[in-house]
Motif scaffolding. Sequence first.
Motif, PDB file in Angstrom:
ATOM      1  N   TYR A  17      -3.789  -9.399  36.726  1.00 25.09           N
ATOM      2  CA  TYR A  17      -2.830  -9.774  35.684  1.00 25.09           C
ATOM      3  C   TYR A  17      -3.496  -9.673  34.319  1.00 25.09           C
ATOM      4  O   TYR A  17      -4.455 -10.395  34.033  1.00 25.09           O
ATOM      5  N   SER A  29       6.294  -9.178  34.003  1.00 30.42           N
ATOM      6  CA  SER A  29       6.873  -8.026  34.686  1.00 30.42           C
ATOM      7  C   SER A  29       6.144  -6.731  34.336  1.00 30.42           C
ATOM      8  O   SER A  29       5.814  -5.927  35.205  1.00 30.42           O
ATOM      9  N   LEU A  83       2.493  -6.350  35.870  1.00 35.19           N
ATOM     10  CA  LEU A  83       2.371  -6.052  37.299  1.00 35.19           C
ATOM     11  C   LEU A  83       3.223  -4.852  37.716  1.00 35.19           C
ATOM     12  O   LEU A  83       3.435  -4.624  38.904  1.00 35.19           O
ATOM     13  N   ALA A  87       3.418  -4.164  41.922  1.00 30.83           N
ATOM     14  CA  ALA A  87       4.452  -4.818  42.735  1.00 30.83           C
ATOM     15  C   ALA A  87       5.808  -4.232  42.375  1.00 30.83           C
ATOM     16  O   ALA A  87       6.117  -4.040  41.199  1.00 30.83           O
ATOM     17  N   ARG A  93       9.438  -7.952  40.790  1.00 28.71           N
ATOM     18  CA  ARG A  93       8.769  -8.982  39.997  1.00 28.71           C
ATOM     19  C   ARG A  93       9.854  -9.829  39.351  1.00 28.71           C
ATOM     20  O   ARG A  93      10.695  -9.326  38.627  1.00 28.71           O
ATOM     21  N   SER A 123       6.759 -17.632  39.253  1.00 28.98           N
ATOM     22  CA  SER A 123       6.889 -16.174  39.259  1.00 28.98           C
ATOM     23  C   SER A 123       6.376 -15.623  40.581  1.00 28.98           C
ATOM     24  O   SER A 123       5.377 -16.114  41.121  1.00 28.98           O
ATOM     25  N   ALA A 176       5.802 -11.878  43.071  1.00 33.63           N
ATOM     26  CA  ALA A 176       5.683 -10.426  43.130  1.00 33.63           C
ATOM     27  C   ALA A 176       5.898  -9.998  44.569  1.00 33.63           C
ATOM     28  O   ALA A 176       5.191 -10.461  45.470  1.00 33.63           O
ATOM     29  N   ASP A 177       6.894  -9.152  44.772  1.00 30.85           N
ATOM     30  CA  ASP A 177       7.260  -8.705  46.121  1.00 30.85           C
ATOM     31  C   ASP A 177       7.467  -9.884  47.065  1.00 30.85           C
ATOM     32  O   ASP A 177       7.028  -9.876  48.225  1.00 30.85           O
TER      33      ASP A 177
END
Length: 247
Positions: A88, A97, A100, A104, A107, A142, A144-145
Amino acid sequence: MAVKAATTMDRRTGVALWRQIADRIRQGIAAGEFGEGGRLPPETALAERFGVNRHTVRGAIAALVQEGVLRAEQGRGTFVERRKRLSYPIARRTRFSEGLRDQAQDRRGHLLGETREDADTRVAEALGLQPGAPVLRVETMSEADGRPVSCATSWFDAARFAGMGEAIAETGSVTLAYRRHGVEDYFRQSTTVSARHADVGDLAALKLAPGAIVLVALAVNVDVEGRPIQFSETRFAADRVELAVAE
């Protein structure tokens, strides 16, 4: 391969032995001490090395399996989960967003809660307000995937950003929520990073096991005119995310 991280357990700190062992195993993983196969020694060997019983070692391993740091394979043993950590970036234009985007596919952010409160000295100073001024405290998570990677507590000037929590909930993005309040662009003014054990709230939000480590980023964002618009404390799951500070 034997764990090379420190093995002496401190029985006087009040920290559970299984949690200390989990931390030692994390240190061993970070140091690459389990070879290419990533297989941990048997529970009996670990128990002997750490000077505890197998039940205590089993508790440490179970916590790390729950967290996704290790995986247990029936009949084969316990292995390091080799999922690559997300990187990150922390820079002048830090965006979850965008940061990443190449790591990913999905997001998104989620609103966990919003409250109105009086700014304490720390929050007031960060936002350029008088102590006691009304602010919005917004809790977000938050992922990711589909995997939780961070949770954050953010404070906003209540007069300028009324309804910020609702906007985040509807858009899934702080950046898009800002636009609803007339802020088209913003920049990171400062970031301070530290680390600690996850507290109860972080364990639940990030689906971590007790003893997990989080990276803590204290940050101030400003608008294009340099006025502070957000003070935040973001906790990143250290086993899932690394912070890359841009020059």
